[in-house]
Structure formats: structure tokens, C-alpha cells
Design an enzyme around this catalytic site. Structure first.
Site, short mmCIF file in Angstrom:
data_model
loop_
_atom_site.label_atom_id
_atom_site.label_comp_id
_atom_site.label_asym_id
_atom_site.label_seq_id
_atom_site.Cartn_x
_atom_site.Cartn_y
_atom_site.Cartn_z
N GLU A 9 0.79 -1.22 0.00
CA GLU A 9 0.00 0.00 0.00
C GLU A 9 0.83 1.27 0.00
OE1 GLU A 9 1.14 -1.67 2.58
OE2 GLU A 9 -0.46 -1.65 4.07
N ASP A 82 -0.39 -4.27 5.07
CA ASP A 82 -0.05 -4.37 6.49
C ASP A 82 -0.80 -5.49 7.20
OD1 ASP A 82 1.75 -2.31 6.34
OD2 ASP A 82 0.33 -0.77 7.00
N ASP A 84 -2.78 -5.99 9.71
CA ASP A 84 -3.83 -5.61 10.65
C ASP A 84 -5.15 -5.55 9.88
OD1 ASP A 84 -3.62 -3.28 9.18
OD2 ASP A 84 -2.73 -2.10 10.79
N GLU A 86 -6.98 -3.07 8.87
CA GLU A 86 -6.99 -2.11 7.77
C GLU A 86 -6.22 -2.66 6.57
OE1 GLU A 86 -8.75 1.42 6.65
OE2 GLU A 86 -8.76 0.56 8.67
N TYR A 283 6.46 -3.34 12.95
CA TYR A 283 5.22 -2.65 12.64
C TYR A 283 4.77 -1.77 13.80
CZ TYR A 283 0.66 -1.90 10.49
OH TYR A 283 -0.46 -1.33 9.92
N ARG A 285 1.80 -0.28 14.49
CA ARG A 285 0.43 -0.31 15.02
C ARG A 285 0.23 -1.63 15.75
NH1 ARG A 285 -0.48 2.12 9.91
NH2 ARG A 285 -0.97 4.33 10.13
N HIS A 328 1.33 -10.63 17.81
CA HIS A 328 2.06 -9.49 17.30
C HIS A 328 3.17 -9.13 18.27
CE1 HIS A 328 -1.63 -8.10 14.77
NE2 HIS A 328 -1.05 -9.18 14.30
#
Length: 828
Positions: A9, A82, A84, A86, A283, A285, A328
Site C-alpha cells: 500500500e 499491512d 492488521d 486495515e 510494525y 500499530r 504481534h
């Protein structure tokens, strides 16, 4: 064409990943989401299971077409967005928009390193629809709330308002804190501190463990101490330790970067994103404090190398947040041996903070020795206490002590001078200083994130956009505000005499704090009164938990939305009969003693204002905008009267074309009046200080905009001027050309307008078009002897009957094929 197409992205992420994959892989970026709900309309079929209608974003059509073409010519497509919800949603939208198969390979990784990328390629999966549905449920729910609730705000409060699920709760938190501060009753007390002089010019400071509530009781205590002797009753020394904090989660990184580096939440995430995309950190987030075994071993090696074996104490932290995804990792460096990284100083500072926190989490506890000295007073049973500590082994503090940001640790490590039991102390001064209790502080971005997290509202990816949204909507402002002055008393006992002095101190100064606006408070009050569920803390937190359940496949997303929507829509219908919000949007404060007219404050189209008089009176009311730091709900009658005592509007500032120029203010804001025509002032114009030249400039600009500003003709087409959302422009042949910084609508000429048009054409003629089908780039270049086409390393002349600015890609390819080229070096 490569056998494998990898889609991410972010362009920066694509560049980093491409360096780790072989020649058989092409990595391209989708530049974020490619599909979303359309801007206009709800686009949700409520009657059919809340089925959404998505569309390709207008600015992503070209990107999608290019990715489609590349996907068709590739043997395998890999979706690498990513890891997650989103990111999973972006991958799903890509699959749908590009027409990819359901079994398209989806790869995930938590850091952009060669090992992580190669491991992801070896372990692909398919798109996780549970994660997609969790994100989709959040998106649709927010659209439903905004689409149905905003019109209610328009009719009951003010036009142009909007409401959001998490944003409205965040505003409520800030408003409630402001009201607590407004109603807080500050009480004073007297704190007693003694200073003793020891041998070698050393000073011992001790305090009375309690404060005196009144000046009289503080003075009485000091009087008792006149001529008294002071002796050390006991020395108590205890070992203690300090343990390091866990590695950063998204929330704790945002908080710490705000406190130590002064970064906003949005800036922190921007710098962290760049570090992640460059492969420097994992990452960013995450709500997990977990570190992988591999990361712990790498941290251990770095600690041994830089500090020694005695500094190692490996730990695995357990996240307190039940919804955290322990699979994570926390935010950490990808290579612990690298102590500095980042493309600019701000990124470097953030990386160093992440490195220190991660390294410290795997270091030994700091070993301390805390000493408490109790001091008796011969004339009274009260005792003074002196405390200090010594660091016996710094442990993880060795990392923090390198940074000047860790002032707390330095403050806590003050030492006591050598002392003995029964030691007689020589009193230098004994002070009783007046202190005032303080309300809970206003929120910073960091403390608001902490409050949201503690209440279970939002998730790592939502904190930054939530804060940005409430500031953008002007429900909240982030700013510095000066403090106020007040007197405080100090009683000093020295040489057996008590003296009294009054000094001044500044209190209440605020730096980068979040303040609710009058609009924010009015909207909050209306929502709390009529839509308590939407702004209820527990309800919002429970909804987050339901999103988590959807992500784990335990709840059907459409049923979850249906359960919410039934009651919500019913409340919307009932709210149509609700009272129009007036209690907090209009206040009548009293009668002006000079004019006998009513003084009130109201919320208008352009914000809060004060009004002197009534619209029903023969004489027109006077309006004054409220200062930013004054709220409708709390501004006083006296403060409003002061506003009206300033220079009054309307005011005459000069003449133009033999007619007066008048500055006034109305419900729509301040204006210039000339020849019975009105021109609104811009945000940077002060109606009380604006001068004649600036007013004339506004008058002429308005005339030009109203008349279309016709300047003349060029190439058989008229040239006109105007002012749009992006500023003043020149219009020619249906195209708009922005004016330069030194140009203005009042001074632009036909010749200058033509210069701007030609300059823009030349700029467009030199722009990069796209890759040639044979991997040769195509450019249209404006050369010294005229424009030409550049294909790879060869130049192609443009025929005289063709205009360079009008050439399409197909025209360039055709001319390239028709023009002979040297055989040597030509690609087949």
C-alpha cells in the site's frame, strides 16, 4: 514482465521490499485504499443485511488500471499489505477491484527485513475475511451514525456539524475535564521546608509530612520552633529496585514521544511509518508488549556488547489489555546493533527512543539504597523528614541516563549528605510557603490517548485519526495559553525571627493542551441529552470488543450492526421532536448599564458571538465575536461588557471612488461595506485594525470574482480570472491556472496571464508519462529548439502539425514506431 507481482500500500514500502526480492518479483504500490463508500449518499442497503456499495476512488482509477494490466501479465499475484484489519481490508478491496481469484496469495510480516519477507513468501495464506468484516463493520457503523445523526445536529444545533462514534466520545472526555476545571474550588495550605547547614558547606533539606490549612496554624508552628534544637532521631536505610518499562505499544509510543520529544500523535505515527517502511523498526500499530525469542536474543547480544553480561536480564512482558494480539510484537528495532537510524533528525530521535525503550526492557533492574532521616524538634512533637537515594547499580538506567529527557530519574536520585543518629543540626531557615490545590490537568494529545486506551475506546490505528478529526472539525483546539498571576505568602523563620513576605506566581499556563470550543461543548451537551448511547464510554468500549469478536469469527458482522441500528434509528426518529439546543448555545447575561439593552451570547453560523441589543429593536444590535479562549457556557457578564468597550463596529476607515469604506460585523462575520455592497473579511483580517489599502484590495477582488474578471483573448479563447477553493486563478479554454505568489487578482494583466498559461504548458510538456511497453520510458521534453519525444535514450521529432501538449501515449508510441532508429542498442 516479472513472473510475480507483489502489491503493497505504500511506495516507500515497495521500494524497500523490492530490494529483498529477486528479479522474478515486481513490487507495486496501491497508494492506500483503492475502494471505499462513495462520498455522497449512505451507500448501505439497510433492508438487505446492510450490504455496502463500494466504488473505486476517482484518484485511484489510473492506479487500479495499471495494477490490473500488471496482474494479467503476471503468473502469480501476492497481496502484501499491512498485518492488521486495515491492511487486510486493503488486500480484499484490491482483490475485488482487480478481479483476482479468492485463493490469491496473501503474505504478512511485522518487519521489513530480508528474512521476514522471504519467510512470508514461503508461508502465504489467503485473505482473512473475519479481519475484513471487522474493519467493514467499523466503517459501515461509522457511516450509519454520521449519515443519520449529522442532519439532526444541523436542525437542532447548527448547520454543517457532524458526529462520529469514537470522536464524539473523545470530545466528551475533553468537555467533562473542562467543566471539572471550571467548577474546581482551589484551596490553599502551607508547606513547611527546613534547610540545615552541615560541615563542609553541605545543606540538608527536610520537610514536614503534613501541610497546615491556615496561615495562623503555620505561623503558630514556626513560633514553636523559635530557639528549638533539631536532632536526627533515626536513619533508616532500605534496599530498593527499579524495573524497566515494557517495550512500546502504539499508545505508549505516542505518549512518550509527546512527553519527551514534543511530537504530536499524528507526527509520531508519520515518523514511525517512515522508519517501518525503511525496514528500521517493526510494525508500528500494535497493542502487544510481546517480543519474539529472536528479538530478545538480539537485544541480549547488543546489551552484552555495549554494557556487559551483568546488565542482562531478559523478560517476556504480558499485555494487560485483554484484546491485545499477543501474536504481534511490540515496537522495536529490527537490528538492535544499530543505535541510530532515520532519514532526518526527527526520525532519528524517535528511533533512538524506541531503541532505548526496547533495550532497557531486557536489562537488569537498577539497584538502589533509599535512606530516610527522621528529625525531632525539641519544642513540638512534630518531626521533619529528609529522604534521598543512592544508585548502587544503574542497570537499565545506564541507557536512560544518556538522555537528557529522563529528568525524572535524575530528580529521584538525589543523595543525602553523611548523617549520624543523635546528630544535632544547625537550622538555617524554616519556611512555610502558601500552596494552592490544582484541578486535574487539561488533556494533551498523549494523555487523551491514555484515557481512551484505559476506557477501552478505539484501537492502535484509531488514536491519531480520532484526534486529527476533532481538531479539524473545530470541536477542540490544541494551543498554548498564558497563565494568570496571583499572590502567595511565605513565612520565614531565620535567626529566631519570623518574617512575612508576599510574592507573585504565575499559574495555569498551558502548553499544547486540548481545549473544547463552544461548538464542541454545545454538540456534546446535545448528544449527551439525546443520544447517550452514542457517547457512553462503556457502550463504545463494548462495541470495540464486538469488533474484536468479529475479527475472531465469533460474531456475524451484519447481525452486530443490526442489533445497534434498531435502537439507534428509533432514537433518531424520536429526536425529531427534541428541543432545539438552546441551553448551552444561547445565554442571556444581563442588561448593559450604559444602554439598557440586553447582553447575550449565542452560537452562530461562524461561531460564538456576543450580542448587545435585540433584533426586534429599532436600532440594529451590535455583534462581537468571542475570543477563542472564552466559552459560551462560562464567559461572564463583565467579560462580555469589556468586549463591547473595545473599538466599536461599524467603523469608517476611508474613501474609495468618493464613497465611504465601512467595516462592520454581522451574524455572518466581519465585512467591508462600500457602495451598498458587502465583502467578507478573510480569517487573517482583524476588523478593528484593517486599513484602507487592504479594504480596497478586498473590494476589487470581489468585483473581479463577480464579473468573471475578463482580461482578453488568447488563441481565440477568452481569458478570465476568479477565486476558487485553492485561491485565485486564470481560466482559459476550460482549464484553470493558479496565480503565482507575487500575483493578485487586482494587478493581473493579459500579458502576465498568458505567461502563466505558457509556463504551465511547458511544465506539462516535460512531465513523465509512463513506461514504454518495451520497458523504455517515454517523455515529452521541451528542448532548446522546440519540443520532442524521448523514448529511452533516443529522441523523436514531433511533426509541425502536432501540438506537444496534446500528445497522448498512443501518439508517442506510433511516432516512435514510424521513426527509424539505429539498430545498435535497440531493444527487441
Amino acid at each position: 514482465m516479472s513472473k510475480n507481482l507483489v502489491i503493497v500500500e505504500s511506495p516507500a514500502k515497495a521500494k524497500t521490499i523490492e530490494g529483498y526480492l529477486g528479479k522474478d518479483f515486481t513490487v507495486k504500490s496501491s497508494f492506500g485504499h483503492v475502494r471505499d463508500l462513495p462520498d455522497k449518499g449512505m451507500a448501505i442497503d439497510i433492508e438487505n443485511g446492510f450490504k455496502p456499495t463500494y466504488e473505486i476512488s476517482p484518484d485511484k482509477v489510473k492506479v487500479v488500471n495499471e495494477l490490473k494490466s500488471l496482474a494479467k501479465s503476471s503468473e502469480e499475484v501476492w497481496l502484501a499489505t499491512d498485518d492488521d484489519r486495515e491492511g487486510e481490508s486493503i488486500s480484499w478491496h484490491l482483490k475485488e477491484a482487480l478481479g483476482l481469484a479468492d485463493n490469491t496469495k496473501r503474505i504478512v510480516f511485522r518487519e521489513i527485513t530480508k528474512k521476514a519477507i522471504q519467510n512470508a513468501i514461503q508461508n502465504p495464506r489467503t485473505i482473512d475475511m473475519d479481519l475484513v468484516n471487522a474493519q467493514q463493520a467499523r466503517r459501515l457503523l461509522d457511516r450509519l451514525i454520521g449519515f443519520e445523526l449529522s442532519p439532526v445536529l444541523w436542525s437542532k444545533v447548527k448547520k454543517g456539524l457532524s458526529a462520529g462514534r469514537v470522536q464524539s466520545v473523545a470530545v466528551r472526555i475533553i468537555v467533562e475535564r473542562e467543566r471539572d476545571i471550571e467548577t474546581f474550588d482551589s484551596k490553599s495550605s502551607f508547606k513547611v521546608v527546613a534547610q540545615f547547614l552541615l560541615e563542609g558547606n553541605k545543606v540538608l533539606q527536610a520537610e514536614l509530612p503534613k501541610n497546615f490549612e491556615t496561615e495562623d496554624t503555620a505561623r503558630s508552628f514556626l513560633e514553636k520552633c523559635i530557639g528549638a534544637s533539631f536532632k536526627i532521631k533515626s536513619l533508616e536505610t532500605k534496599p530498593a529496585k527499579k524495573s524497566p518499562s515494557p517495550p512500546f505499544t502504539t499508545s505508549t509510543l505516542q505518549q512518550e514521544a509527546s512527553r519527551k520529544l514534543g511530537y504530536s500523535v499524528a507526527s509520531t505515527m508519520l515518523y514511525a511509518q517512515k522508519l517501518y517502511e525503511a525496514g528500521k523498526i517493526s510494525y508500528m500499530r500494535t497493542d502487544s508488549t510481546n517480543l519474539s525469542e529472536e528479538a530478545i536474543e538480539k537485544a541480549k547480544a547488543a546489551i552484552i556488547d555495549q554494557f556487559g553480561n551483568q546488565y542482562v536480564q531478559t523478560r517476556q512482558y504480558k499485555t494487560k489489555n485483554e484484546s491485545a494480539q499477543e501474536a504481534h510484537e511490540a515496537i522495536r528495532p529490527t537490528d538492535f546493533s544499530v543505535t541510530s537510524a532515520g532519514a532526518d533528525p526527527k526520525e532519528k530521535r524517535l528511533y533512538e527512543l524506541i531503541w532505548k525503550r526496547s533495550i532497557a526492557s531486557q536489562m537488569a533492574d537498577a539497584q538502589l539504597e533509599r535512606t530516610t532521616a527522621s528529625i525531632t524538634i525539641s519544642s513540638t512533637p512534630e518531626e521533619l523528614i529528609a529522604q534521598g537515594e543512592v544508585i548502587k547499580f544503574d542497570g537499565f538506567l545506564a541507557v536512560y541516563l544518556e538522555s537528557k529527557d529522563d529528568e525524572e530519574d535524575e530528580e529521584n536520585s538525589k543523595m543525602l549528605p553523611p548523617l549520624n543518629v543523635n546528630q544535632i543540626l544547625n537550622l538555617d531557615t524554616l519556611k512555610a510557603t502558601q500552596r494552592f490545590s490544582r484541578p486535574a490537568p487539561r488533556y494533551t494529545e498523549a494523555s487523551l490517548v491514555k484515557a481512551l486506551e484505559e476506557k477501552g475506546i478505539g484501537r492502535p490505528s484509531t488514536y491519531a485519526p480520532t484526534i486529527s478529526t476533532i481538531i479539524k472539525r473545530e470541536y477542540v483546539v490544541k494551543e498554548d495559553r498564558p497563565g494568570k498571576e496571583r499572590d502567595f505568602k511565605e513565612l520565614v523563620l531565620k535567626s529566631d525571627k519570623i518574617t512575612e513576605k508576599t510574592s507573585k506566581e504565575t499559574y495555569g499556563a498551558e502548553k499544547s493542551k486540548l481545549f473544547p470550543t463552544s461548538v464542541g461543548m454545545v454538540v456534546n451537551d446535545f448528544l449527551v441529552s439525546n443520544f447517550k448511547g452514542v457517547v457512553d464510554f462503556k457502550f463504545t468500549a463494548d462495541m470495540e470488543d464486538e469488533f474484536d469478536e468479529i475479527a475472531q469469527g465469533n460474531i456475524e458482522w451484519s447481525k452486530m450492526i443490526d442489533n445497534f441500528y434498531k435502537d439507534f434509528h428509533k432514537t433518531i426518529e424520536e429526536s425529531k421532536n427534541a428541543e432545539r439546543s438552546s441551553a448551552s448555545s444561547t445565554r442571556e447575561l444581563g442588561i448593559d448599564p450604559n444602554t439598557g439593552k440586553t447582553v447575550s451570547v449565542k452560537l452562530g453560523k461562524f461561531g460564538p458571538y456576543a450580542q448587545l441589543g435585540d433584533t426586534k429593536d429599532e436600532e440594529k444590535p451590535i455583534f462581537v465575536n468571542l475570543p477563542k479562549d472564552k466559552l459560551l457556557s462560562s464567559i461572564t457578564f463583565e467579560e462580555v461588557l469589556e468586549l463591547f468597550e473595545k473599538p466599536r463596529l461599524p467603523r469608517e476607515i476611508g474613501f474609495y471612488e468618493d464613497k465611504p469604506i465601512i467595516i462592520g460585523a454581522g451574524k455572518l462575520g466581519p465585512y467591508v461595506k462600500h457602495d451598498d455592497k458587502f465583502v467578507s473579511l478573510e480569517a487573517t483580517d482583524d476588523p478593528f485594525t484593517i486599513e484602507e489599502p487592504r479594504a480596497i484590495e478586498l473590494i476589487l477582488a470581489k468585483r473581479a470574482a463577480d464579473a468573471g474578471g475578463a482580461l482578453g483573448e488568447f488563441e481565440g479563447q477568452p481569458i478570465s480570472t476568479g477565486k476558487g477553493r485553492f485561491g485565485p486563478y486564470v481560466k482559459h479554454d476550460g482549464k484553470y491556472f493558479s496565480l503565482g505568489k507575487t500575483d493578485s487578482l487586482t494587478s493581473i494583466t493579459l500579458e502576465r496571464a498568458i505567461e502563466i498559461i505558457l509556463a504551465k504548458r511547458n511544465q506539462e510538456a516535460n512531465k513523465y508519462i509512463k513506461e514504454f511497453p518495451e520497458n523504455e520510458s517515454i517523455k515529452v521534453v521541451n528542448g532548446v529548439y522546440g519540443p520532442y519525444i524521448q523514448i529511452g535514450k533516443r529522441n523523436v521529432k514531433i511533426p509541425k502539425d502536432m501540438v506537444a501538449a496534446d500528445l497522448t501515449l498512443e501518439d508517442c508510441i506510433k511516432l516512435g514506431e514510424e521513426t527509424p532508429a539505429p539498430t545498435r542498442g535497440r531493444k527487441k
